[in-house]
Design an enzyme around this catalytic site. Structure first.
Site, PDB file in Angstrom:
ATOM      1  N   LYS A   1       0.838  -1.198   0.000  1.00  0.00           N
ATOM      2  CA  LYS A   1       0.000   0.000   0.000  1.00  0.00           C
ATOM      3  C   LYS A   1       0.877   1.253   0.000  1.00  0.00           C
ATOM      4  CE  LYS A   1      -3.956   1.798   2.660  1.00  0.00           C
ATOM      5  NZ  LYS A   1      -4.809   1.506   3.834  1.00  0.00           N
TER       6      LYS A   1
ATOM      7  N   LEU B   1      -6.666   8.685   3.475  1.00  0.00           N
ATOM      8  CA  LEU B   1      -6.867   7.298   3.950  1.00  0.00           C
ATOM      9  C   LEU B   1      -8.194   7.054   4.657  1.00  0.00           C
ATOM     10  CD1 LEU B   1      -3.329   6.291   5.338  1.00  0.00           C
ATOM     11  CD2 LEU B   1      -4.210   6.068   3.019  1.00  0.00           C
TER      12      LEU B   1
ATOM     13  N   SER C   1      -9.355   1.839   2.449  1.00  0.00           N
ATOM     14  CA  SER C   1      -8.347   2.620   1.757  1.00  0.00           C
ATOM     15  C   SER C   1      -7.290   1.785   1.039  1.00  0.00           C
ATOM     16  CB  SER C   1      -7.667   3.564   2.745  1.00  0.00           C
ATOM     17  OG  SER C   1      -7.018   2.850   3.793  1.00  0.00           O
TER      18      SER C   1
ATOM     19  N   VAL D   1      -8.069   0.863   9.598  1.00  0.00           N
ATOM     20  CA  VAL D   1      -8.480   1.564  10.813  1.00  0.00           C
ATOM     21  C   VAL D   1      -9.998   1.649  10.951  1.00  0.00           C
ATOM     22  CG1 VAL D   1      -8.571   3.948   9.951  1.00  0.00           C
ATOM     23  CG2 VAL D   1      -7.808   3.519  12.308  1.00  0.00           C
ATOM     24  N   GLY D   2     -10.717   1.185   9.924  1.00  0.00           N
ATOM     25  CA  GLY D   2     -12.175   1.175  10.004  1.00  0.00           C
ATOM     26  C   GLY D   2     -12.781   0.173   9.042  1.00  0.00           C
ATOM     27  N   GLY D   3     -11.883  -0.615   8.422  1.00  0.00           N
ATOM     28  CA  GLY D   3     -12.298  -1.581   7.412  1.00  0.00           C
ATOM     29  C   GLY D   3     -11.455  -1.486   6.154  1.00  0.00           C
ATOM     30  N   SER D   4     -10.329  -0.801   6.217  1.00  0.00           N
ATOM     31  CA  SER D   4      -9.560  -0.441   5.029  1.00  0.00           C
ATOM     32  C   SER D   4      -8.867  -1.603   4.328  1.00  0.00           C
ATOM     33  CB  SER D   4      -8.516   0.626   5.381  1.00  0.00           C
ATOM     34  OG  SER D   4      -9.151   1.829   5.706  1.00  0.00           O
TER      35      SER D   4
END
Length: 583
Positions: A137, A186, A212, A233-236
């Site tokens: 990434k 992001l 992201s 960090v939230g589903g990335s």
């Protein structure tokens, strides 16, 4: 008196002109930086293309499909025994990645140092990933290259050292060869930014690849990489994996080192990011985790607990007690998400596992906690990264409210509360924490919620948990308007649990028909947006999410492998019986 008025007017005019001139100069410099970045990418692609063709002329007769079709376990075996060489595999994947990028716009640059690394890779022949090309990434540091996070202010700041996981990959014999695209800043799950543009979905180029880690997921799904690393960090990791139809794994927070992972919200510790792998199958995720969880990583980053990969737990085969929920009470899952969950539940029950209904405690409260934590500063740090240059169109629906004065946010939240409680709570969350005392109280609330959740887990005596994964892939420019849909993934970032997604089905005509009657749980604008976002998805992948308690990463992977195998066996049975597959 008139003289004073004239002076004041002249001063005001000069100030306005100065501000406008400064904005113009800033915009002009931002445009130039973007153009230089695009030129660097073009040059990188051209050099990679030249390198690929030169290798083809030097070593004619290669059969790329024979290499690209190998699963990671077979590829590593052939590399170790010498029937395939690292340079052949690298150039084969480089050529495929170039082809995929032309279709999907998923790469930010090719790491041509990978060709130089070939000379030293023999010294790591015993590494678990010897000779394997790996994509990374864009926000993961690679020496001599930018880690921009898709924002202009981070351009032209090449880093001095590889991030920890890249160092470990190299020690294990892997060859990082390409960096992949991300959303601006992001904190969004549509993969687009003003520097490198929009990455599209490999199954339907009119849909987003997710974010992201959207460039990673798109590249792997289309065969341009066999293994990649992202952050979550939230589903990335999980959302783009779900959207693109591959496997993705978010380990327990801090199981893998995040050192050298660039961010637009450094210092945010309430909801911890995780670094993890993406691949086409679960075995590849497990091999990557096993390779990274080594003494070299523990020495490079002493903050990571020295816990090697637990092979025994991963290979265990006893029956599991599995909690499940078809939808949460915050965001109503799409018809295809719910159907996929039901089908996997039936397969697990048929294999002898015990399935137990599970209700997420106080999900709306949990989402408010996590949103407030991620934006504890009122999004000031995130927005400071956007000042230099334009905001990507896909983020505007998300970032415009962030930039409102705190008082206006408070008033809006109050006015919305009677009719739109979910939106009101979201506006309240972006107001920020306000003080250190409030931040400490917030951390206490989050800790108490963690124990509330785990007590519910223990009460049900669960081993693992099964939930829908967000999907199917969205139409463009909806992700920024639908942070509410992150309840399926962000929950496990806030709790710090390991979680992964496995593709299990595809959207059917019946799912699409049922979607026409979708009302959601709240009947608010978010429910309407979600219906619009996932419309037109027949044939797109659908996944489920597998979750375990913290530090039980290997159990989570074992559960993912079980789901993957059961789905594959079921498809084979249907194929042998001549039945149409309900994908």
């Amino acid at each position: 008196m008139e003289s004073n008025y004239t002076t004041l007017l002249a001063t005001t005019c000069c100030a306005v002109v100065s501000i406008l001139l400064l904005k113009w100069l800033t915009s002009r410099e931002a445009h130039r930086k973007i153009q230089r970045a695009k030129l660097r990418r073009v040059t990188s692609l051209q050099k990679a293309e030249m390198t690929f063709h030169q290798f083809g002329e030097k070593c004619p007769g290669q059969e790329p499909d024979a290499i690209l079709s190998l699963p990671l376990s077979e590829l590593t075996k052939k590399l170790k025994e010498g029937s395939l060489s690292p340079d052949t595999v690298l150039h084969t994947y480089m050529g495929k990645a170039l082809e995929v990028h032309r279709k999907l716009n998923c790469a930010t640059e090719f790491l041509l140092e990978s060709c130089e690394q070939l000379g030293a890779v023999e010294t790591h022949r015993e590494g678990l990933l010897y000779g394997v090309p790996v994509s990374i990434k864009e926000n993961l540091d690679y020496k001599g290259h930018d880690s921009t996070c898709g924002v202009i202010c981070k351009l032209e700041q090449p880093v001095d050292i590889d991030c920890v996981v890249v160092q470990v990959l190299k020690r294990q014999g892997a060859i990082p060869f390409v960096k992949t695209n991300v959303p601006q800043g992001l904190l969004n799950y549509e993969c687009s930014n003003p520097i490198f543009g929009q990455t599209v979905n490999p199954h339907n180029t009119q849909k987003t690849s997710g974010g992201s880690s959207g460039g990673e997921a798109a590249l792997i799904a289309e065969g341009g990489s066999i293994l990649g690393l992202g952050t979550d960090v939230g589903g990335s990791i999980r959302i783009p994996a779900s959207f693109c139809g591959i496997c993705g794994f978010k380990p327990t927070a801090n199981r893998l080192s995040m050192r050298g992972s660039s961010s637009c919200s450094p210092g945010q510790k309430t909801v911890k990011a995780s670094l993890g792998p993406l691949a086409r199958d679960v075995s590849s995720l497990a091999l990557c985790m096993k390779a990274l969880l080594c003494e070299h990583m523990f020495a490079l980053d002493p903050s990571v607990p020295p816990m090697p990969f637990n092979e025994q737990e991963y290979l265990s085969s006893g029956p599991l007690r599995i909690g499940y929920y078809e939808t949460d009470d915050y965001h109503l899952a799409s018809p295809s998400m719910r159907r996929a969950l039901r089908e996997v539940k039936e397969l697990l029950e048929g294999a002898g596992h015990t399935l137990v209904p599970f209700s997420v405690p106080r999900i709306a409260y949990a989402m408010h906690l996590f949103a407030t934590g991620i934006l504890a500063d009122g999004a000031a740090t995130l927005l400071s990264n956007f000042k230099e240059g334009p905001t990507d169109p896909c983020l505007k629906g998300q970032t415009i409210p962030y930039g409102l004065p705190r008082l206006i946010k408070k008033v809006l939240s109050f006015l919305l509360r009677p009719l739109y409680p979910r939106i009101s709570a979201s506006v309240s969350a972006i107001c920020g924490i306000g003080s250190v005392q409030n931040l400490w109280r917030h951390h206490t609330d989050l800790e108490e919620y963690f124990y509330e959740f785990t007590e519910e887990w223990k009460k049900q005596d669960l081993d693992v948990l099964l939930s829908p994964a967000l999907g199917p892939a969205y139409n463009f420019r909806y992700a920024g308007k639908l942070t509410c849909a992150l309840s399926y993934t962000a929950l496990y970032n806030g709790l710090g649990f390991p979680a992964g997604v496995v593709p299990v089905s595809t959207v059917t005509d019946a799912d699409e028909e049922e979607l026409k009657h979708y009302k959601g749980n709240y009947g608010d604008i978010w429910d309407k947006f979600f219906k619009q976002a996932v419309t037109g998805a027949v044939g797109l992948p659908v996944a489920v999410q597998c979750i375990a308690l913290p530090w039980r990463d290997e159990l989570c992977l074992r559960f993912m492998k079980e789901v993957e195998q059961l789905v594959a066996d079921h498809r084979n049975e249907e194929s042998h019986m001549g039945m149409p597959r309900n994908e």
